[in-house]
Design a protein around this motif. Structure first.
Motif, PDB file in Angstrom:
ATOM      1  N   SER A 263      27.387  14.726   9.937  1.00  0.00           N
ATOM      2  CA  SER A 263      26.185  14.092   9.376  1.00  0.00           C
ATOM      3  C   SER A 263      25.288  13.575  10.494  1.00  0.00           C
ATOM      4  CB  SER A 263      26.584  12.932   8.454  1.00  0.00           C
ATOM      5  OG  SER A 263      27.388  13.367   7.380  1.00  0.00           O
ATOM      6  N   PHE A 264      25.899  13.026  11.526  1.00  0.00           N
ATOM      7  CA  PHE A 264      25.126  12.479  12.646  1.00  0.00           C
ATOM      8  C   PHE A 264      24.328  13.561  13.362  1.00  0.00           C
ATOM      9  CE2 PHE A 264      24.844  12.044  17.223  1.00  0.00           C
ATOM     10  CZ  PHE A 264      24.039  10.913  17.325  1.00  0.00           C
ATOM     11  N   TYR A 265      24.882  14.757  13.507  1.00  0.00           N
ATOM     12  CA  TYR A 265      24.169  15.813  14.232  1.00  0.00           C
ATOM     13  C   TYR A 265      22.808  16.104  13.574  1.00  0.00           C
ATOM     14  CZ  TYR A 265      28.135  17.084  17.258  1.00  0.00           C
ATOM     15  OH  TYR A 265      29.128  17.099  18.220  1.00  0.00           O
ATOM     16  N   ARG A 266      22.746  16.092  12.265  1.00  0.00           N
ATOM     17  CA  ARG A 266      21.454  16.284  11.591  1.00  0.00           C
ATOM     18  C   ARG A 266      20.525  15.111  11.914  1.00  0.00           C
ATOM     19  NH1 ARG A 266      19.065  18.960   7.379  1.00  0.00           N
ATOM     20  NH2 ARG A 266      20.934  20.073   6.731  1.00  0.00           N
ATOM     21  N   LEU A 267      21.077  13.907  11.918  1.00  0.00           N
ATOM     22  CA  LEU A 267      20.269  12.724  12.224  1.00  0.00           C
ATOM     23  C   LEU A 267      19.700  12.785  13.634  1.00  0.00           C
ATOM     24  CD1 LEU A 267      19.262   9.782  11.797  1.00  0.00           C
ATOM     25  CD2 LEU A 267      21.545   9.043  12.564  1.00  0.00           C
ATOM     26  N   THR A 268      20.510  13.091  14.630  1.00  0.00           N
ATOM     27  CA  THR A 268      20.011  13.055  16.013  1.00  0.00           C
ATOM     28  C   THR A 268      18.966  14.133  16.254  1.00  0.00           C
ATOM     29  OG1 THR A 268      20.687  12.810  18.322  1.00  0.00           O
ATOM     30  CG2 THR A 268      21.763  14.548  17.091  1.00  0.00           C
ATOM     31  N   ASN A 269      19.083  15.268  15.584  1.00  0.00           N
ATOM     32  CA  ASN A 269      18.045  16.289  15.678  1.00  0.00           C
ATOM     33  C   ASN A 269      16.716  15.742  15.164  1.00  0.00           C
ATOM     34  OD1 ASN A 269      17.606  19.439  15.995  1.00  0.00           O
ATOM     35  ND2 ASN A 269      16.581  18.838  14.107  1.00  0.00           N
ATOM     36  N   ALA A 270      16.765  15.044  14.027  1.00  0.00           N
ATOM     37  CA  ALA A 270      15.548  14.471  13.450  1.00  0.00           C
ATOM     38  C   ALA A 270      14.965  13.387  14.349  1.00  0.00           C
ATOM     39  CB  ALA A 270      15.849  13.896  12.058  1.00  0.00           C
TER      40      ALA A 270
END
Length: 334
Positions: A305-312
């Protein structure tokens, strides 16, 4: 980066299918002749997978796990002492960093059994292994590693489950591919605005979750140019917590076990000081949704879930998460 992170569930499924027989055979061998110690050898995201593996292997087996310092072999050329049987677990996306190769070679000369989790099965590190467990993550073109890190963590959990004959952990590993896909779709946008506006933050975890706190802090540095420091929820109380005051951002990962209780406690304490706390809590009640499953598997889902957040966050800060400045995909440290 976003597309590759989203492929993690399929990559874990390939890894488990490809390596099932090899993991079972390795587990049989290790039960028959248990090592006195386990040494991990990795850098960057792979080293964060190794931190995760330390907790999974030590809690499942009771065998001490330590991280090798590659400069001992590559810079100081110090020999590794012969002695009690050791297991060396080397992890790398590329398998081509000279210092990792030198470290593995030194331990191999001292009689260690070498297991390699490598994405490039034709790499020098892969060729050195007594047991090769190819990550099967597929091409990873983004400089920031995502799916290969998650697959390495899954591989360590699968090995621990097979070696310890832990049926509950094994079942959670088998369900992981589908759960990763679900985790990638979760909405963590509640953390986006505080991170976009931040200049520095703490990332907290404990136990199984400490390795993903390290990985999250690295990703925020390399993709979003954010100064993020990872701490255990216990270690942060030894001095670093002085920094936390009103308006200071904190990202925290809490598993559903007793280690997660420590994260929840310090998150409450920091929030009471006015810190901007965003908590992913598999025990329920956090600001960021997280699935409860086996406590050793929950951190992998949070990291997905975090990987999507850090991309954003990187994009919102005007940066390209696929091509961070001054970095390259293969880091050939000596």
């Amino acid at each position: 980066m976003l597309a590759e992170a989203g492929q993690a569930g399929a990559a874990v499924a390939r890894f488990l299918s490809t390596n099932a027989a090899a993991i079972d055979a390795l587990a049989d061998r290790l039960r028959a002749a248990p090592p006195a110690a386990i040494v991990t050898c990795a850098r960057g995201s792979s080293d964060h997978a190794a931190t995760y593996g330390k907790y999974v292997l030590e809690t499942a087996l009771g065998i001490p796990v330590a991280s090798a310092a590659p400069s001992i072999a590559s810079v100081f050329a110090a020999p590794v002492a012969q002695g009690a049987e050791r297991l060396v677990i080397a992890m790398s996306q590329s398998g081509r960093s000279p210092d990792l190769i030198a470290t593995v070679a030194a331990h191999q000369r001292a009689g260690a059994l070498v297991v390699a989790l490598v994405n490039d099965a034709a790499s020098p590190l892969a060729q050195m292994a007594d047991t090769l467990l190819p990550l099967e993550a597929g091409a990873e073109r983004s400089v920031a590693a995502t799916k290969s890190c998650l697959v390495a963590m899954a591989g360590l959990a699968a090995l621990a489950a097979a070696w310890a004959r832990d049926a509950a952990l094994a079942a959670a590993v088998r369900a992981l591919p589908d759960h990763l896909s679900d985790a990638f779709a979760l909405d963590w946008s509640a953390a986006e605005a505080p991170l976009v506006a931040a200049s520095s933050l703490f990332v907290l975890g404990r136990g199984y979750g400490f390795g993903i706190a390290q990985e999250a802090a690295l990703k925020l540095k390399e993709t979003a140019a954010l100064h993020a420091e990872a701490f255990s929820a216990a270690e942060v109380r030894h001095g670093p917590m002085t920094i936390v005051r009103a308006g200071f951002p904190v990202l925290a990962f809490a598993t559903s076990d007793a280690a997660g209780d420590a994260v929840r406690a310090v998150a409450r304490e920091f929030a009471a000081r006015g810190a901007i706390v965003r908590l992913a809590d598999a025990g329920g009640g956090g600001d960021l949704p997280a699935r409860a499953t086996h406590p050793a598997i929950e951190p992998l889902l949070m990291l997905q879930s975090f990987y999507r957040l850090t991309n954003a966050v990187a994009l919102a800060r005007g940066l390209d998460p696929d091509r961070p400045p001054h970095l390259s995909k293969v880091t050939r440290t000596l």
